[in-house]
Scaffold this active site. Sequence first.
Site, PDB file in Angstrom:
ATOM      1  N   HIS A  60       6.863  26.702  19.955  1.00  0.00           N
ATOM      2  CA  HIS A  60       6.933  25.926  21.383  1.00  0.00           C
ATOM      3  C   HIS A  60       7.802  26.228  22.073  1.00  0.00           C
ATOM      4  O   HIS A  60       8.784  26.928  21.755  1.00  0.00           O
ATOM      5  CB  HIS A  60       7.116  24.301  20.837  1.00  0.00           C
ATOM      6  CG  HIS A  60       8.545  24.079  20.827  1.00  0.00           C
ATOM      7  ND1 HIS A  60       9.374  23.778  21.687  1.00  0.00           N
ATOM      8  CD2 HIS A  60       9.133  23.866  19.454  1.00  0.00           C
ATOM      9  CE1 HIS A  60      10.650  23.463  21.143  1.00  0.00           C
ATOM     10  NE2 HIS A  60      10.507  23.539  19.775  1.00  0.00           N
ATOM     11  N   CYS A  61       7.759  26.006  23.309  1.00  0.00           N
ATOM     12  CA  CYS A  61       8.674  26.352  24.348  1.00  0.00           C
ATOM     13  C   CYS A  61       8.867  24.911  25.012  1.00  0.00           C
ATOM     14  O   CYS A  61       8.991  23.972  24.590  1.00  0.00           O
ATOM     15  CB  CYS A  61       8.319  27.340  25.031  1.00  0.00           C
ATOM     16  SG  CYS A  61       6.999  27.173  26.071  1.00  0.00           S
ATOM     17  N   ARG A  62       9.354  24.941  26.354  1.00  0.00           N
ATOM     18  CA  ARG A  62       9.565  23.942  27.056  1.00  0.00           C
ATOM     19  C   ARG A  62       8.307  23.321  27.780  1.00  0.00           C
ATOM     20  O   ARG A  62       7.934  21.990  27.375  1.00  0.00           O
ATOM     21  CB  ARG A  62      10.413  24.241  28.461  1.00  0.00           C
ATOM     22  CG  ARG A  62      10.604  22.654  29.133  1.00  0.00           C
ATOM     23  CD  ARG A  62      11.827  23.077  30.226  1.00  0.00           C
ATOM     24  NE  ARG A  62      11.476  23.898  31.101  1.00  0.00           N
ATOM     25  CZ  ARG A  62      10.510  23.251  32.251  1.00  0.00           C
ATOM     26  NH1 ARG A  62      10.345  22.010  32.295  1.00  0.00           N
ATOM     27  NH2 ARG A  62      10.313  24.058  33.388  1.00  0.00           N
ATOM     28  N   GLY A  64       5.094  25.108  27.412  1.00  0.00           N
ATOM     29  CA  GLY A  64       3.835  25.747  26.829  1.00  0.00           C
ATOM     30  C   GLY A  64       3.440  27.122  27.459  1.00  0.00           C
ATOM     31  O   GLY A  64       2.754  27.935  26.870  1.00  0.00           O
ATOM     32  N   ILE A  89       7.724  21.156  24.611  1.00  0.00           N
ATOM     33  CA  ILE A  89       8.808  20.009  24.083  1.00  0.00           C
ATOM     34  C   ILE A  89       8.429  18.984  25.450  1.00  0.00           C
ATOM     35  O   ILE A  89       8.664  17.707  25.015  1.00  0.00           O
ATOM     36  CB  ILE A  89      10.178  20.459  24.256  1.00  0.00           C
ATOM     37  CG1 ILE A  89      11.300  19.479  23.445  1.00  0.00           C
ATOM     38  CG2 ILE A  89      10.718  20.864  25.811  1.00  0.00           C
ATOM     39  CD1 ILE A  89      12.531  20.109  23.407  1.00  0.00           C
TER      40      ILE A  89
END
Length: 177
Positions: A60-62, A64, A89
């Site tokens: 995951h990142c902030r 996607g 997230i």
Amino acid sequence: MSLPTIDIDQARRLIEQGAVLVDIREADEHARERLPGARHNPLSRLAPVDAAGASAVIFHCRTGSRTAANGKRLAATVACEAYLLEGGIEAWKKAGLPIAIDRREPIEIMRQVQIVAGSLVLAGLALGLWVAPAFLAVSAFVGAGLAFAGISGWCGMARLLALMPWNRRPRRPAAAS
């Protein structure tokens, strides 16, 4: 091979079955806000993921976007099933799921750049309109700097902000995530 994207509900089910969450955001982003239990493997220093005993890995990142853009690179770091968390997230927060936040950590450098750059552009514009037109050069200078940063990948303002005292504090190890 790129990785399939899964939604929050699918991710929760996989985590309950032993999947590992991996945060690919940079250290300053991870230090301030992270998913509880997520491992940190920043994209800039991407290393193989030790997923021994895990049923799968969920990156995951902030939002996607970074995971989607780097799916092939991420796939190469795992030897088991792997997925990308749709919405990152931000989607996790929107679903009302828990987030570990350390407000003692500064906000990430790129948000600081956005705040300072935006403030300088507005100040230059206001001063240029109401005090002296020469102040419009401030807005032009900041705009040129942002364009250069976007083209070259090097941001002088980010480098300068990284030297500020609030960003130079010794980093505490992240709480057991």
